[in-house]
Design an enzyme around this catalytic site. Structure first.
Site, PDB file in Angstrom:
ATOM      1  N   GLY A 273       0.791  -1.231   0.000  1.00  0.00           N
ATOM      2  CA  GLY A 273       0.000   0.000   0.000  1.00  0.00           C
ATOM      3  C   GLY A 273       0.823   1.280   0.000  1.00  0.00           C
ATOM      4  O   GLY A 273       0.340   2.322   0.456  1.00  0.00           O
TER       5      GLY A 273
ATOM      6  N   MET B 231      -3.675  -7.112  -6.919  1.00  0.00           N
ATOM      7  CA  MET B 231      -3.113  -8.204  -7.708  1.00  0.00           C
ATOM      8  C   MET B 231      -4.147  -9.270  -8.079  1.00  0.00           C
ATOM      9  O   MET B 231      -3.790 -10.349  -8.549  1.00  0.00           O
ATOM     10  CB  MET B 231      -1.932  -8.835  -6.971  1.00  0.00           C
ATOM     11  N   ARG B 232      -5.409  -8.952  -7.894  1.00  0.00           N
ATOM     12  CA  ARG B 232      -6.468  -9.868  -8.300  1.00  0.00           C
ATOM     13  C   ARG B 232      -7.080  -9.332  -9.594  1.00  0.00           C
ATOM     14  O   ARG B 232      -7.270  -8.129  -9.724  1.00  0.00           O
ATOM     15  CB  ARG B 232      -7.521  -9.886  -7.180  1.00  0.00           C
ATOM     16  N   ILE B 233      -7.337 -10.212 -10.554  1.00  0.00           N
ATOM     17  CA  ILE B 233      -7.868  -9.759 -11.845  1.00  0.00           C
ATOM     18  C   ILE B 233      -9.379  -9.563 -11.743  1.00  0.00           C
ATOM     19  O   ILE B 233     -10.099 -10.455 -11.303  1.00  0.00           O
ATOM     20  CB  ILE B 233      -7.491 -10.761 -12.961  1.00  0.00           C
TER      21      ILE B 233
ATOM     22  N   ASN C 171      -5.680   2.127 -12.890  1.00  0.00           N
ATOM     23  CA  ASN C 171      -4.666   1.202 -12.361  1.00  0.00           C
ATOM     24  C   ASN C 171      -3.285   1.792 -12.585  1.00  0.00           C
ATOM     25  O   ASN C 171      -3.069   2.560 -13.528  1.00  0.00           O
ATOM     26  CB  ASN C 171      -4.769  -0.145 -13.100  1.00  0.00           C
TER      27      ASN C 171
ATOM     28  N   HIS D  71       0.646   0.494 -13.270  1.00  0.00           N
ATOM     29  CA  HIS D  71       1.361  -0.706 -13.697  1.00  0.00           C
ATOM     30  C   HIS D  71       2.847  -0.383 -13.813  1.00  0.00           C
ATOM     31  O   HIS D  71       3.209   0.660 -14.365  1.00  0.00           O
ATOM     32  CB  HIS D  71       0.813  -1.202 -15.037  1.00  0.00           C
TER      33      HIS D  71
ATOM     34  N   SER E 215       3.091   3.327 -15.583  1.00  0.00           N
ATOM     35  CA  SER E 215       1.979   3.875 -16.357  1.00  0.00           C
ATOM     36  C   SER E 215       0.715   3.863 -15.519  1.00  0.00           C
ATOM     37  O   SER E 215       0.477   2.909 -14.765  1.00  0.00           O
ATOM     38  CB  SER E 215       1.711   3.017 -17.605  1.00  0.00           C
TER      39      SER E 215
ATOM     40  N   GLU F 195      -9.602  -5.996 -20.988  1.00  0.00           N
ATOM     41  CA  GLU F 195      -8.329  -6.653 -21.305  1.00  0.00           C
ATOM     42  C   GLU F 195      -7.241  -6.200 -20.333  1.00  0.00           C
ATOM     43  O   GLU F 195      -7.012  -4.996 -20.145  1.00  0.00           O
ATOM     44  CB  GLU F 195      -7.913  -6.324 -22.748  1.00  0.00           C
ATOM     45  N   LEU F 196      -6.545  -7.153 -19.730  1.00  0.00           N
ATOM     46  CA  LEU F 196      -5.584  -6.876 -18.649  1.00  0.00           C
ATOM     47  C   LEU F 196      -4.474  -5.924 -19.095  1.00  0.00           C
ATOM     48  O   LEU F 196      -3.795  -6.179 -20.098  1.00  0.00           O
ATOM     49  CB  LEU F 196      -4.979  -8.198 -18.165  1.00  0.00           C
ATOM     50  N   ASP F 197      -4.288  -4.839 -18.338  1.00  0.00           N
ATOM     51  CA  ASP F 197      -3.199  -3.870 -18.558  1.00  0.00           C
ATOM     52  C   ASP F 197      -3.220  -3.242 -19.950  1.00  0.00           C
ATOM     53  O   ASP F 197      -2.185  -2.778 -20.442  1.00  0.00           O
ATOM     54  CB  ASP F 197      -1.821  -4.534 -18.324  1.00  0.00           C
TER      55      ASP F 197
HETATM   56  C1  GAR Z   1       3.360  -1.259  -7.455  1.00  0.00           C
HETATM   57  O1  GAR Z   1       4.691  -1.185  -7.897  1.00  0.00           O
HETATM   58  C2  GAR Z   1       2.423  -1.422  -8.638  1.00  0.00           C
HETATM   59  O2  GAR Z   1       2.892  -0.811  -9.787  1.00  0.00           O
HETATM   60  C3  GAR Z   1       2.382  -2.900  -8.785  1.00  0.00           C
HETATM   61  O3  GAR Z   1       2.405  -3.408  -7.481  1.00  0.00           O
HETATM   62  C4  GAR Z   1       3.139  -2.520  -6.639  1.00  0.00           C
HETATM   63  C5  GAR Z   1       2.319  -2.280  -5.392  1.00  0.00           C
HETATM   64  O4  GAR Z   1       3.025  -1.548  -4.430  1.00  0.00           O
HETATM   65  N1  GAR Z   1       1.190  -3.297  -9.484  1.00  0.00           N
HETATM   66  C6  GAR Z   1       1.124  -4.316 -10.333  1.00  0.00           C
HETATM   67  O5  GAR Z   1       2.070  -5.043 -10.576  1.00  0.00           O
HETATM   68  C7  GAR Z   1      -0.232  -4.506 -10.975  1.00  0.00           C
HETATM   69  N2  GAR Z   1      -0.174  -5.566 -11.932  1.00  0.00           N
HETATM   70  P1  GAR Z   1       2.263  -0.890  -3.194  1.00  0.00           P
HETATM   71  O6  GAR Z   1       1.341  -1.944  -2.590  1.00  0.00           O
HETATM   72  O7  GAR Z   1       3.367  -0.533  -2.241  1.00  0.00           O
HETATM   73  O8  GAR Z   1       1.511   0.310  -3.703  1.00  0.00           O
END
Ligand code: GAR
Length: 207
Positions: free
Chosen positions: A16, A85-87, A102, A104, A131, A138-140
């Protein structure tokens, strides 16, 4: 809209740190809005502690239906995926289209999915980054709002690169949320608009 009327729900799965950057930006006034709820799919997410510490409603929900029902009651203006991290399914993403964003850890469209830092290093890239995009089924692959570029140094490891990208994320995400809260960014027919004009290329936010 007064300060507290723009309501932001944040979905997390872990640390977080992006949630924290957004909370901090609402408290400093950089974002003209408030985080009204934090939803995690994991009970051990440290981000839940951050929400509690900030006095923000927080809950653990693990299905699209439960989250959609919670959000329908809350009716936030914006739903922010921050290390979620859940789709999410197509029905969910369609229901909240235009209000769902989101972050990424890559310069999309490069490296959708996981292990982005390792893949950028393996490819010999000289630049990496992060980004923020609107979420579509569609994912990402949803329309990209803004990016921050992070140069790759010869000595970088996946860990060092992740740290640099995360530092950039903590600037980029609050900036994009601030633009959305100010009504400057919108999605119309899967196209990003900025200040009433269609965006030709993602906005660049200095890392
Ligand atoms: C972040 O770096 C984010 O870009 C990535 O998870 C991390 C979460 O960090 N997200 C993904 O990979 C989404 N597919 P945080 O919990 O410290 O914010």
């Amino acid at each position: 809209m007064s300060h507290s009327d723009y309501s932001i729900a944040v979905l997390i799965s872990g640390n977080g740190s992006n949630l924290q950057a957004i909370i901090d930006a609402t408290q400093s006034g950089r974002i003209n809005g408030r985080v009204s709820a934090v939803i995690s799919n994991r009970s051990d997410a440290f981000g839940l502690d951050r929400a509690r510490q900030a006095g923000i409603a927080n809950t653990i929900l693990t299905s699209d239906e439960a989250i959609a029902s919670y959000l329908a009651d809350l009716s936030p203006q914006l739903i922010v995926l921050a290390g979620y991290m859940r789709i999410l399914g197509a029905a969910f993403t369609r229901q909240f289209a235009g209000r769902l964003i989101n972050i990424h850890p890559s310069l999309l469209p490069a490296y959708r999915g996981l292990d982005t830092h390792t893949r950028a290093l393996a490819a010999g890239d000289t630049e990496h980054g992060c980004s923020v995009h609107f979420v579509t089924p569609e994912l990402d692959a949803g329309p990209i709002i803004a990016q921050s570029i992070v140069p790759i140094a010869p000595e970088d490891t996946p860990e060092s690169l992740q740290q640099k990208v995360q530092a950039a994320e903590h600037q980029l995400y609050p900036q994009v949320v601030a633009w959305l809260a100010a009504g400057r960014v919108k999605m119309l027919e899967e196209q990003v608009w900025f200040d009433q004009a269609p965006l030709r290329a993602p906005l660049q936010v200095p890392a």
